[in-house]
Design an enzyme around this catalytic site. Structure first.
Site, PDB file in Angstrom:
ATOM      1  N   GLY A 176      -1.439  12.472   0.097  1.00  0.00           N
ATOM      2  CA  GLY A 176      -0.712  11.387  -0.593  1.00  0.00           C
ATOM      3  C   GLY A 176       0.509  11.207   0.270  1.00  0.00           C
ATOM      4  O   GLY A 176       1.014  10.109   0.302  1.00  0.00           O
ATOM      5  N   ARG A 201     -10.540  11.894   2.258  1.00  0.00           N
ATOM      6  CA  ARG A 201      -9.343  11.562   2.534  1.00  0.00           C
ATOM      7  C   ARG A 201      -9.132  10.396   3.448  1.00  0.00           C
ATOM      8  O   ARG A 201      -8.437   9.472   3.319  1.00  0.00           O
ATOM      9  CB  ARG A 201      -8.237  12.686   2.611  1.00  0.00           C
ATOM     10  N   CYS A 410      12.156   0.166  -0.174  1.00  0.00           N
ATOM     11  CA  CYS A 410      12.662  -0.265   0.914  1.00  0.00           C
ATOM     12  C   CYS A 410      13.968   0.655   1.269  1.00  0.00           C
ATOM     13  O   CYS A 410      14.579   0.795   0.064  1.00  0.00           O
ATOM     14  CB  CYS A 410      13.260  -1.773   1.237  1.00  0.00           C
TER      15      CYS A 410
END
EC number: 4.2.1.49
Length: 561
Positions: A176, A201, A410
Site C-alpha cells: 500500500g 502485488r 497535494c
C-alpha cells in the site's frame, strides 16, 4: 485467525447524496470507513487489513458492524469513542465537538513491543491501526505518491544537478505504501527497479499503472534499465523476487544504481517481510506456529538487505531509509552501522515540515471524479504562483488511478490549507461540487508525529523521541472541532517506535463548517511550524513570524536576539 477477522464480503462506500446516517458529519466517517475496506483500496479487505502489514480499519467484523450501526444512529451532539478498532461508547458532547474520537494501538511504553502487542491482538484486545487504516482516511497508494515524488525530486536537486533523467532508483516493496515508489520515480523523471516478493502485488500495480513493466529475471530487469536510462526514458520495472537476495547480488556484481531506498513492510517482521528462502505460504504458516522464530528469520534477512544498502552507500550511491524501520531491525541483528545512511526526512523533507508543508488530502464523498477535477482547478486558482504544484496536479490527473472514492493529495503548508478548505466548503455551498468533501492528511506530517527513526530523526535540539507534540496536536484538533481525530502508536515503524495523530474535517457547505475549517486547517499545520520552531529551525521561526503565530518561548528567544 479468529473467524470474526475474516468475512467474504465486498464493501464499498455509498455514492451520491442520499444519507445512510443522520447528517453529513456522521455520513462522512461512515463512508470513509467503508472506503478503507473497498477491494480497490484495501490490501486484504476480507480480514479488515487496509495496508502496512496488519493495519486494520476495525478490530474484527463484529466491531465493524457495531461501528456502522453506531454511526448511522449518532446524533449531531454526540461523540463515538473507538478503542483499537472497537466502538466502546457514545457520549453527549456538543455540535462543534468531533463526531468520532479514535485511539489505536496505544501501549504503556514499557510494554510497547511487538511481542506484547501480538499477545493482545491474539486475545482480541488490540488492533494495529497503522496511520490512516484505523483512522479511516486511507486513499490508496496516491496518499504517498506526492511525498515520494517530492523526495525523489529533492534527491535529484541535491545529487544530480536538478534532474533524474537518465538515472535509476533501486528499491523494494509494492504494498500500500511502497506501491507509490515506481510511479513517483517516473513522475520525477527516473527509471526504477522495484523488487517485490508477491506476484499479486505486482499484478495490481501493473493494472493501476503504478508500474510500467515486469521483468522475468534479474538479468532481464537490468537490461531494461540499461536500455531505458540510455534512451533517457522514465520507465518503472518490477521484479518478483526477495530483496534480501537481489540487493546483495547486485552488490556482488558491482551494479551501481543512482538512488537506493526501500519500502518493504520491514516495520512488522511477523507479517511484513518475507525471510530469504521462504515462500509466502510458509511465512504465513510459521507466523502462526512459531512467531518468535519467524521474526528472527525475517530480521536476519533484513540485516542482509541493510548490509547491501550500506555497501551501495559506501560506493557513493545516495542511499536512504524510507521510513519502514529496516535500519533498526538490522541493528538489532548486529549491523552496528545500520544508521550510517540517513532517513528520508532529515535528508530531503524537513525544510518542508518547517513551513508546515505536508500531505493535505481530500476525498469526494459523491464518488464523482468530476468533483476532484473541479477542486484541482480551484487549487490552481488559489495557489496561483506555485507552478511545481500545478505540474504535480496535472501529472496526478493523467497518471493516478482513483482507488475507491475519488481523492487527491497535494503537499501544501500553513499558508494555504485553511484557504483551500474554505474554498472547498464554498464550492459545496454553491453546488459547484455534487456532495460534501472531506479533508484529512497522513499522520506523517510536520507536527503530528514523534518517530525517532523517521519523521523526527536527527532533530536539531535532540528532541527526536519527545511525543508530547502529537498528543498536543490531537488535543488541539479536538478543541478546534475536527470531525474526527485519531491518536495512534506504532504506525510506519512498528511498536515502540512512534506516536502520531490524525484529523479529518468535513466541508458540508455550512457556515458552521466554515468556522471549524478556519480553526482546524490553521491550527493543525501551525503545530508543525511550532514544533520545528521550538527545536530551533530558522525556517520554522521565519514561517511562524510571517504567519503571526503566538509562540511565547520562540518570541522570547527572538527578543533576546
Amino acid at each position: 485467525m479468529p473467524e470474526s477477522k475474516y468475512r467474504q464480503q465486498t464493501i464499498r462506500a455509498p455514492r451520491g447524496t442520499v444519507l445512510t446516517a443522520k447528517s453529513w458529519l456522521t455520513e462522512a466517517p461512515l463512508r470513509m470507513l467503508m472506503n478503507n475496506l473497498d477491494p480497490d483500496v484495501a490490501e486484504n479487505p476480507h480480514e479488515l487489513v487496509v495496508y502496512g502489514g496488519i493495519g486494520r480499519a476495525a478490530r474484527n467484523w463484529e466491531c465493524y458492524d457495531a461501528i456502522v450501526d453506531a454511526l448511522t444512529r449518532l446524533e449531531a451532539d454526540e461523540t463515538l469513542l473507538i478503542q483499537s478498532g472497537k466502538p466502546v461508547g457514545v457520549f453527549k458532547t456538543h455540535d462543534n465537538a468531533p463526531r468520532v474520537l479514535i485511539a489505536n494501538s496505544n501501549l504503556v511504553p514499557h510494554w510497547a513491543t511487538w511481542e506484547h502487542f501480538n499477545e493482545l491482538d491474539a486475545k482480541g484486545l488490540a488492533m494495529y491501526g497503522q496511520m490512516t487504516a484505523g483512522s479511516w482516511i486511507y486513499i490508496g497508494s496516491q496518499g504517498i505518491v506526492q511525498g515520494t515524488y517530492e523526495t525523489f525530486v529533492e534527491a535529484g536537486r541535491q545529487h544530480y544537478n536538478g534532474t533524474l533523467a537518465g538515472r535509476w532508483a533501486l528499491t523494494a516493496g509494492l504494498g500500500g505504501m511502497g506501491g507509490a515508489q515506481p510511479l513517483a520515480a517516473t513522475l520525477a523523471g527516473a527509471c526504477s527497479l522495484t523488487i517485490e516478493c508477491q506476484q499479486s502485488r505486482i499484478d495490481f500495480r501493473l493494472r493501476t499503472r503504478y508500474v510500467d513493466e515486469q521483468a522475468a529475471t534479474l538479468d532481464d530487469a537490468l537490461a531494461r534499465i540499461t536500455r531505458y536510462t540510455r534512451e533517457g526514458k522514465a520507465v518503472s520495472v518490477a521484479l518478483c523476487a526477495n530483496a534480501a537476495d537481489i540487493l546483495p547480488e547486485l552488490v556482488n556484481r558491482g551494479v551501481r544504481p543512482d538512488l537506493v531506498t526501500d519500502q518493504t513492510s520491514a516495520h512488522d517482521p511477523l507479517h511484513g517481510y518475507l525471510p530469504s528462502g521462504w515462500c509466502w505460504e510458509e511465512y504465513q504458516k510459521n507466523a502462526q506456529s512459531d512467531p518468535r522464530g519467524t521474526m528472527q528469520a525475517a530480521k536476519r534477512s533484513m540485516a542482509a538487505h541493510v548490509r547491501a544498502m550500506l555497501a551501495f552507500s559506501k560506493m557513493g550511491v545516495p542511499t536512504f531509509d524510507y521510513g519502514n524501520n529496516i535500519r533498526q531491525m538490522a541493528k538489532e541483528m548486529g549491523v552496528e552501522n545500520a544508521f550510517d545512511f540517513p532517513g528520508f526526512v532529515p535528508a530531503y523533507i524537513r525544510p518542508l515540515f518547517c513551513r508546515g508543508i505536508g500531505p493535505f488530502r481530500w476525498v469526494a464523498l459523491s464518488g464523482d471524479p468530476q468533483d476532484i477535477y473541479k477542486t484541482d482547478a480551484k487549487v490552481k486558482e488559489i495557489v496561483a504562483e506555485d507552478k511545481h504544484l500545478h505540474h504535480w496536479l496535472d501529472m496526478a490527473r493523467e497518471r493516478i488511478h482513483f482507488q475507491g472514492l475519488p481523492a487527491r493529495i497535494c503537499w501544501v503548508g500553513l499558508e494555504w490549507r485553511q484557504k483551500l478548505g474554505l474554498a472547498f466548503n464554498e464550492m459545496v455551498r454553491c453546488g459547484e461540487v455534487s456532495a460534501p468533501i472531506v479533508i484529512g492528511r497522513d499522520h506523517l506530517d510536520s507536527g503530528s508525529v514523534a518517530s525517532p527513526n523517521r519523521e523526527t530523526e536527527a532533530m536539531r535540539d535532540g528532541s527526536d523521541a519527545v511525543s508530547d507534540w502529537p498528543l498536543l496536536n490531537a488535543l488541539l484538533n479536538t478543541a478546534s472541532g475536527a470531525t474526527w481525530v485519531s491518536l495512534h502508536h506504532g504506525g510506519g515503524v512498528g511498536m515502540g517506535f512512534s506516536q502520531h495523530a490524525g484529523m479529518v474535517i468535513v466541508c458540508d457547505g455550512t457556515d458552521e463548517a466554515a468556522a471549524r475549517i478556519r480553526r482546524v486547517l490553521h491550527n493543525d499545520p501551525a503545530t508543525g511550524v511550532m514544533r520545528h520552531a521550538d527545536a530551533g529551525y530558522d525556517l520554522a521561526v521565519e514561517c511562524a513570524v510571517e504567519q503571526g503565530l503566538n509562540l511565547p518561548m520562540v518570541a522570547a528567544t527572538q527578543g533576546k536576539g
